[in-house]
Design an enzyme around this catalytic site. Structure first.
Site, PDB file in Angstrom:
ATOM      1  N   TRP A 133      36.822 -20.564 -54.566  1.00 29.19           N
ATOM      2  CA  TRP A 133      37.927 -19.703 -54.971  1.00 29.19           C
ATOM      3  C   TRP A 133      39.119 -20.488 -55.514  1.00 29.19           C
ATOM      4  O   TRP A 133      39.896 -19.986 -56.329  1.00 29.19           O
ATOM      5  CB  TRP A 133      38.389 -18.824 -53.795  1.00 29.19           C
ATOM      6  CG  TRP A 133      38.796 -19.620 -52.580  1.00 29.19           C
ATOM      7  CD1 TRP A 133      37.956 -20.162 -51.651  1.00 29.19           C
ATOM      8  CD2 TRP A 133      40.120 -19.993 -52.179  1.00 29.19           C
ATOM      9  NE1 TRP A 133      38.679 -20.851 -50.693  1.00 29.19           N
ATOM     10  CE2 TRP A 133      40.006 -20.749 -50.986  1.00 29.19           C
ATOM     11  CE3 TRP A 133      41.384 -19.748 -52.688  1.00 29.19           C
ATOM     12  CZ2 TRP A 133      41.112 -21.276 -50.319  1.00 29.19           C
ATOM     13  CZ3 TRP A 133      42.491 -20.273 -52.014  1.00 29.19           C
ATOM     14  CH2 TRP A 133      42.342 -21.026 -50.839  1.00 29.19           C
ATOM     15  N   TRP A 175      44.142 -14.358 -54.154  1.00 30.67           N
ATOM     16  CA  TRP A 175      42.835 -15.039 -54.086  1.00 30.67           C
ATOM     17  C   TRP A 175      42.305 -15.064 -52.660  1.00 30.67           C
ATOM     18  O   TRP A 175      41.113 -14.873 -52.420  1.00 30.67           O
ATOM     19  CB  TRP A 175      42.932 -16.451 -54.686  1.00 30.67           C
ATOM     20  CG  TRP A 175      42.785 -16.386 -56.173  1.00 30.67           C
ATOM     21  CD1 TRP A 175      43.799 -16.283 -57.083  1.00 30.67           C
ATOM     22  CD2 TRP A 175      41.566 -16.292 -56.915  1.00 30.67           C
ATOM     23  NE1 TRP A 175      43.280 -16.146 -58.350  1.00 30.67           N
ATOM     24  CE2 TRP A 175      41.913 -16.162 -58.279  1.00 30.67           C
ATOM     25  CE3 TRP A 175      40.215 -16.319 -56.575  1.00 30.67           C
ATOM     26  CZ2 TRP A 175      40.954 -16.050 -59.283  1.00 30.67           C
ATOM     27  CZ3 TRP A 175      39.256 -16.217 -57.584  1.00 30.67           C
ATOM     28  CH2 TRP A 175      39.631 -16.077 -58.913  1.00 30.67           C
ATOM     29  N   GLU A 180      54.372  -2.054 -52.891  1.00 31.37           N
ATOM     30  CA  GLU A 180      53.742  -3.135 -53.668  1.00 31.37           C
ATOM     31  C   GLU A 180      54.717  -4.290 -53.871  1.00 31.37           C
ATOM     32  O   GLU A 180      54.345  -5.458 -53.749  1.00 31.37           O
ATOM     33  CB  GLU A 180      53.269  -2.617 -55.034  1.00 31.37           C
ATOM     34  CG  GLU A 180      52.062  -1.709 -54.974  1.00 31.37           C
ATOM     35  CD  GLU A 180      50.849  -2.351 -54.329  1.00 31.37           C
ATOM     36  OE1 GLU A 180      50.516  -3.499 -54.671  1.00 31.37           O
ATOM     37  OE2 GLU A 180      50.230  -1.705 -53.462  1.00 31.37           O
ATOM     38  N   TRP A 205      30.523 -23.795 -51.087  1.00 30.19           N
ATOM     39  CA  TRP A 205      30.786 -23.208 -52.406  1.00 30.19           C
ATOM     40  C   TRP A 205      29.921 -23.860 -53.470  1.00 30.19           C
ATOM     41  O   TRP A 205      29.460 -24.985 -53.322  1.00 30.19           O
ATOM     42  CB  TRP A 205      32.271 -23.392 -52.780  1.00 30.19           C
ATOM     43  CG  TRP A 205      33.206 -22.796 -51.789  1.00 30.19           C
ATOM     44  CD1 TRP A 205      33.974 -23.462 -50.886  1.00 30.19           C
ATOM     45  CD2 TRP A 205      33.475 -21.399 -51.582  1.00 30.19           C
ATOM     46  NE1 TRP A 205      34.712 -22.568 -50.133  1.00 30.19           N
ATOM     47  CE2 TRP A 205      34.426 -21.304 -50.551  1.00 30.19           C
ATOM     48  CE3 TRP A 205      33.017 -20.221 -52.174  1.00 30.19           C
ATOM     49  CZ2 TRP A 205      34.912 -20.083 -50.085  1.00 30.19           C
ATOM     50  CZ3 TRP A 205      33.507 -19.009 -51.727  1.00 30.19           C
ATOM     51  CH2 TRP A 205      34.437 -18.950 -50.686  1.00 30.19           C
ATOM     52  N   ASN A 216      46.197  -5.558 -62.005  1.00 34.06           N
ATOM     53  CA  ASN A 216      45.916  -5.927 -60.610  1.00 34.06           C
ATOM     54  C   ASN A 216      44.496  -5.583 -60.174  1.00 34.06           C
ATOM     55  O   ASN A 216      43.819  -6.375 -59.524  1.00 34.06           O
ATOM     56  CB  ASN A 216      46.925  -5.252 -59.679  1.00 34.06           C
ATOM     57  CG  ASN A 216      46.683  -5.620 -58.233  1.00 34.06           C
ATOM     58  OD1 ASN A 216      46.703  -6.788 -57.872  1.00 34.06           O
ATOM     59  ND2 ASN A 216      46.405  -4.629 -57.391  1.00 34.06           N
ATOM     60  N   TRP A 224      54.736  -6.533 -51.027  1.00 38.36           N
ATOM     61  CA  TRP A 224      53.665  -7.546 -50.892  1.00 38.36           C
ATOM     62  C   TRP A 224      54.168  -8.920 -51.322  1.00 38.36           C
ATOM     63  O   TRP A 224      53.761  -9.952 -50.806  1.00 38.36           O
ATOM     64  CB  TRP A 224      52.452  -7.179 -51.770  1.00 38.36           C
ATOM     65  CG  TRP A 224      51.450  -6.291 -51.105  1.00 38.36           C
ATOM     66  CD1 TRP A 224      51.311  -4.947 -51.283  1.00 38.36           C
ATOM     67  CD2 TRP A 224      50.421  -6.680 -50.166  1.00 38.36           C
ATOM     68  NE1 TRP A 224      50.271  -4.488 -50.518  1.00 38.36           N
ATOM     69  CE2 TRP A 224      49.714  -5.522 -49.830  1.00 38.36           C
ATOM     70  CE3 TRP A 224      50.052  -7.894 -49.591  1.00 38.36           C
ATOM     71  CZ2 TRP A 224      48.643  -5.537 -48.932  1.00 38.36           C
ATOM     72  CZ3 TRP A 224      48.982  -7.918 -48.693  1.00 38.36           C
ATOM     73  CH2 TRP A 224      48.299  -6.750 -48.377  1.00 38.36           C
TER      74      TRP A 224
END
Ligand code: FAD
Length: 518
Positions: free
Chosen positions: A405, A428, A320, A352, A387, A323
């Protein structure tokens, strides 16, 4: 050219000239998002340079309210950084090292102000860790050139990632766009280059003369937050208790996590009602903890010295933390992903929605989906969100509500204590299916199933949506449809602002037509 190439070329062009510059009366380290003394590469290099030359080391920090605005820095994050600076200043002072904090209102004046300060202090060498955001890299490239013209030296270091960006190459020689092969390559690289996991000492003590020569610098005050970033009194006290600042707290949390919780991280990490994760993100984001130190501590608490073996909790946690490196590598290689652009161009065609009422309901935690509302209220209250819940609310915004977004990405940066451009954009991009290695667009989270799976007894919901506290059993996940409508209505809890099934169909159609239009 990519901004990192601009920086590399400026460094290459000025290399010979930089060699010749003599150390003046002091060496300067410019702190940015590396607010710690231990295991800090550029600070270590600065300290070594100062020691060799027998001159004092000076710490510099530039507060730029304009940068706070441009980076959408959350007030809770500004508060955390200012509290950390106070601690850093105290720690450095114990080593007779001053920390000079300078406020520069306009970011275009930062370079000149830094050079003026260097001239005032008689210093010719400035050390700093590289930040990988586009504007920051461009600024550093410009500084390297300007410094060279003035006979000054700026030395930059790769510090924030464990493996510096650009070193891992895919089979075809390019940057990996998919996490799993990238992670395997990251592990291999580190096993072959163990020096990248070596921890660096904090700076040594300054010569005693620093106290007199630079007496004025020891008197510098940490400025208050700019007006539009100030917290209210109650909020400031509450958040200070919840998020103590500084590197000592970071080490305390890391040690406790490695002793108590890392072993069960794999099972617990997805359960927002358990405190099963490290809560270290604010420290990584402010640089009060280096990722290197964290991964070393995790590895050393394992029964194997490998990064990808032994205890599954430890392995998962290291993957993790990786990442974070991955998204920074992506930012350096494809800077446009952090400039409001989807990774794949065809995703630019999606139409959107910009429905204000939906966006407000999402922000305020009033969507009628308890798990979404609990998460959004957690964010507003403590500047942090679990998370799993970040994924749920991001999917809900971009798919159930079909809102752009980028509105969610921006809102997160404006409220997160751990706001980090690359990780936030990556998260995102994943949830909205527009980023590198994203969730496929047809995979749409059902918020009710997510709620039942990851908060089965509704503990997280009851904590953050207190008006639903009295609702018993499974009805907590969806009170209006599961026989608790009277209670929910009486408590003033809203009904669903969209129906998931219909919203899902609408999202699928919009994504499909957008992607296929190209
Ligand atoms: P732990 O589970 O203990 O993980 C340890 C560390 O690993 C974290 O502190 C973090 O530095 C890193 N990490 C873990 N997961 C991720 C991930 N998916 N991506 C990148 N790094 C990760 N993280 C941020 O630090 N800043 C952000 O602005 C941010 N925005 C996000 C937005 C969305 C939509 C999503 C889905 C995720 C985002 N994340 C962000 C990643 C992740 O949610 C947080 O890092 C994590 O919740 C922090 O809690 P922790 O420190 O207890 O994490």
């Amino acid at each position: 050219p990519r901004p990192i190439e601009l920086l590399n070329s400026a460094l290459a062009t000025s290399a010979a000239a930089r060699e010749k510059v003599k150390v003046g009366n002091a060496v300067v380290h410019w702190f940015k998002m590396d607010l710690r003394t231990r295991d800090n590469r550029a600070l270590y290099m600065a300290s070594e340079k100062a020691r060799e030359a027998g001159v004092p080391l000076i710490g510099l920090y530039i507060v730029s309210p304009q940068d706070f605005e441009a980076h959408l820095t959350a007030p809770v994050r500004v508060d955390f950084m200012l509290r950390t600076l106070e601690i850093l200043r105290r720690d450095l002072a114990q080593l007779d090292i001053p920390l000079w904090v300078e406020t520069v209102d306009n970011r275009s004046r930062v370079a000149n102000r830094v050079m003026d300060l260097m001239a005032e202090w008689g210093a010719s060498h400035l050390f700093t860790n590289i930040e990988y955001e586009v504007d920051e890299l461009r600024r550093e490239a410009k500084l390297v050139r300007l410094f060279a013209q003035k006979g000054l030296v700026i030395e930059v270091a790769h510090d924030t990632c464990i493996v510096p960006p650009g070193l891992l190459k895919s089979g075809s020689g390019g940057q990996y766009a998919v996490y799993s092969p990238w992670f395997r390559s990251w592990v291999r690289y580190l096993h072959d280059h163990l020096e990248l996991l070596e921890l660096l000492d904090p700076p040594g003590r300054n010569p005693e003369s620093a106290r007199t020569t630079f007496a004025k610098l020891f008197d510098c005050d940490i400025p208050p937050a700019p007006e539009n970033k100030k917290l209210g009194e109650e909020e400031a006290e509450r958040l200070e208790a919840l998020w103590p600042a500084g590197e000592h707290e970071a080490m305390r949390r890391l040690t406790r996590f490695c002793e108590e919780d890392i072993g069960t991280y794999k099972e617990n990490r997805n359960m927002p009602f358990i405190s099963g994760t490290s809560n270290l993100s604010v420290h990584f984001a402010s640089g009060t903890l280096s990722a290197r130190t964290a991964v070393r501590a995790a590895r050393d608490s394992n029964n194997t010295k490998k990064l990808d073996g032994g205890n599954p909790g430890i392995q998962t946690w290291i993957s993790e933390v990786a990442w974070r490196d991955f998204y920074k590598h992506v930012l350096v290689h494809w800077p446009y992903v952090c400039m409001n652009k989807p990774f794949k161009p065809e995703y630019s065609n999606i139409e959107w929605s910009y429905n204000r009422e939906h966006f407000d309901a999402w922000k305020e935690g009033c969507t009628g989906f308890p798990i979404v509302d609990a998460a959004m209220r957690q964010l507003r209250s403590i500047g942090w969100m679990h998370n799993r819940c970040r994924m749920i609310v991001a999917s809900f915004l971009s798919k159930d509500l079909l809102l752009d977004w980028r509105m969610g990405e921006r809102y997160f940066m404006e409220h997160l204590i751990d706001g980090d451009f690359a990780s936030n954009n990556g998260g995102w991009g994943f949830a909205a299916s527009v980023g590198v290695d994203p969730q496929p667009y047809f995979r749409i989270f059902n918020p009710l199933l997510q709620s039942e799976k990851f908060d089965p007894d509704g503990e997280y919901i009851r904590k953050w949506v207190p008006e639903l506290k009295g609702i018993k059993g499974k009805a907590i996940h969806d009170p209006y449809d599961r026989g608790a409508s009277g209670q929910a209505e009486k408590a003033g809890y809203p009904k669903h602002i969209v129906e998931h099934k219909g919203a899902r169909e609408r999202a699928l159609a919009a994504y499909k037509s957008g992607v296929e239009r190209d």
